[in-house]
Design a protein around this motif. Structure first.
Motif, PDB file in Angstrom:
ATOM      1  N   THR A 146       1.571   4.863  -0.799  1.00 41.09           N
ATOM      2  CA  THR A 146       0.776   6.038  -1.146  1.00 41.09           C
ATOM      3  C   THR A 146       1.632   7.291  -1.019  1.00 41.09           C
ATOM      4  O   THR A 146       2.628   7.305  -0.297  1.00 41.09           O
ATOM      5  CB  THR A 146      -0.463   6.195  -0.233  1.00 41.09           C
ATOM      6  OG1 THR A 146      -0.030   6.348   1.113  1.00 41.09           O
ATOM      7  CG2 THR A 146      -1.403   5.025  -0.336  1.00 41.09           C
ATOM      8  N   GLU A 206       0.806  -1.228   0.000  1.00 44.20           N
ATOM      9  CA  GLU A 206       0.000   0.000   0.000  1.00 44.20           C
ATOM     10  C   GLU A 206       0.839   1.279   0.000  1.00 44.20           C
ATOM     11  O   GLU A 206       0.728   2.115   0.898  1.00 44.20           O
ATOM     12  CB  GLU A 206      -0.938   0.019   1.204  1.00 44.20           C
ATOM     13  CG  GLU A 206      -1.973  -1.085   1.186  1.00 44.20           C
ATOM     14  CD  GLU A 206      -2.895  -0.991   2.382  1.00 44.20           C
ATOM     15  OE1 GLU A 206      -3.557   0.047   2.535  1.00 44.20           O
ATOM     16  OE2 GLU A 206      -2.930  -1.950   3.165  1.00 44.20           O
ATOM     17  N   PRO A 261      -0.396  -2.177  -7.878  1.00 45.38           N
ATOM     18  CA  PRO A 261      -0.783  -2.445  -6.493  1.00 45.38           C
ATOM     19  C   PRO A 261      -0.453  -3.882  -6.099  1.00 45.38           C
ATOM     20  O   PRO A 261      -0.657  -4.802  -6.900  1.00 45.38           O
ATOM     21  CB  PRO A 261      -2.294  -2.210  -6.466  1.00 45.38           C
ATOM     22  CG  PRO A 261      -2.696  -1.759  -7.804  1.00 45.38           C
ATOM     23  CD  PRO A 261      -1.514  -1.846  -8.728  1.00 45.38           C
TER      24      PRO A 261
END
Length: 128
Positions: free
Chosen positions: A33, A31, A126
């Motif tokens: 970001t 994850e 992802p």
């Protein structure tokens, strides 16, 4: 008067964000970001967050980023939390990178702290 040569390579913040995201992705961070915090954070332009599967994984992610920065002659200012590995923070001057153990990430909710910022689209696949 001669200007002093630059010690480190100048790199656009957005390009650096993408590079760091690719490095994290290459070492299987979860994850990944990035949030543009210009105008709301006095110490950085971008805050990045990534998950790690354990202490050694978090340390390996930090090590790899530092190795790549050195190889590409890109400046970094500091590193915190490496020994415990629960939450490692890398200060890349214009980017702050947070590497969390997966179970700590939700507790600290760094993305929520910077919810006024704008999410940056990263060109990485992802992780499942």
């Amino acid at each position: 008067m001669k200007t002093k040569p630059k010690k480190f390579k100048e790199i656009d913040t957005q390009d650096k964000v993408q590079l760091v995201a690719e490095w994290l992705d290459e070492k299987q961070a979860t994850e990944v970001t990035a949030v543009d915090v210009q105008g709301i954070c006095p110490i950085a332009e971008v805050v990045m967050v990534a998950g790690a599967k354990g202490v050694r994984h978090a340390q390996a992610l930090a090590d790899f980023i530092l190795e790549q920065l050195a190889k590409d002659n890109i400046e970094y200012l500091g590193l915190e939390g490496y020994k415990s590995g629960d939450w490692i923070l890398l200060d890349l001057n214009d980017i702050i990178v947070h590497i969390f153990q997966e179970d700590n990430r939700g507790f600290y909710n760094v993305e929520g702290l910077w919810s006024e910022g704008t999410r940056i689209k990263l060109n990485i696949q992802p992780q499942a």
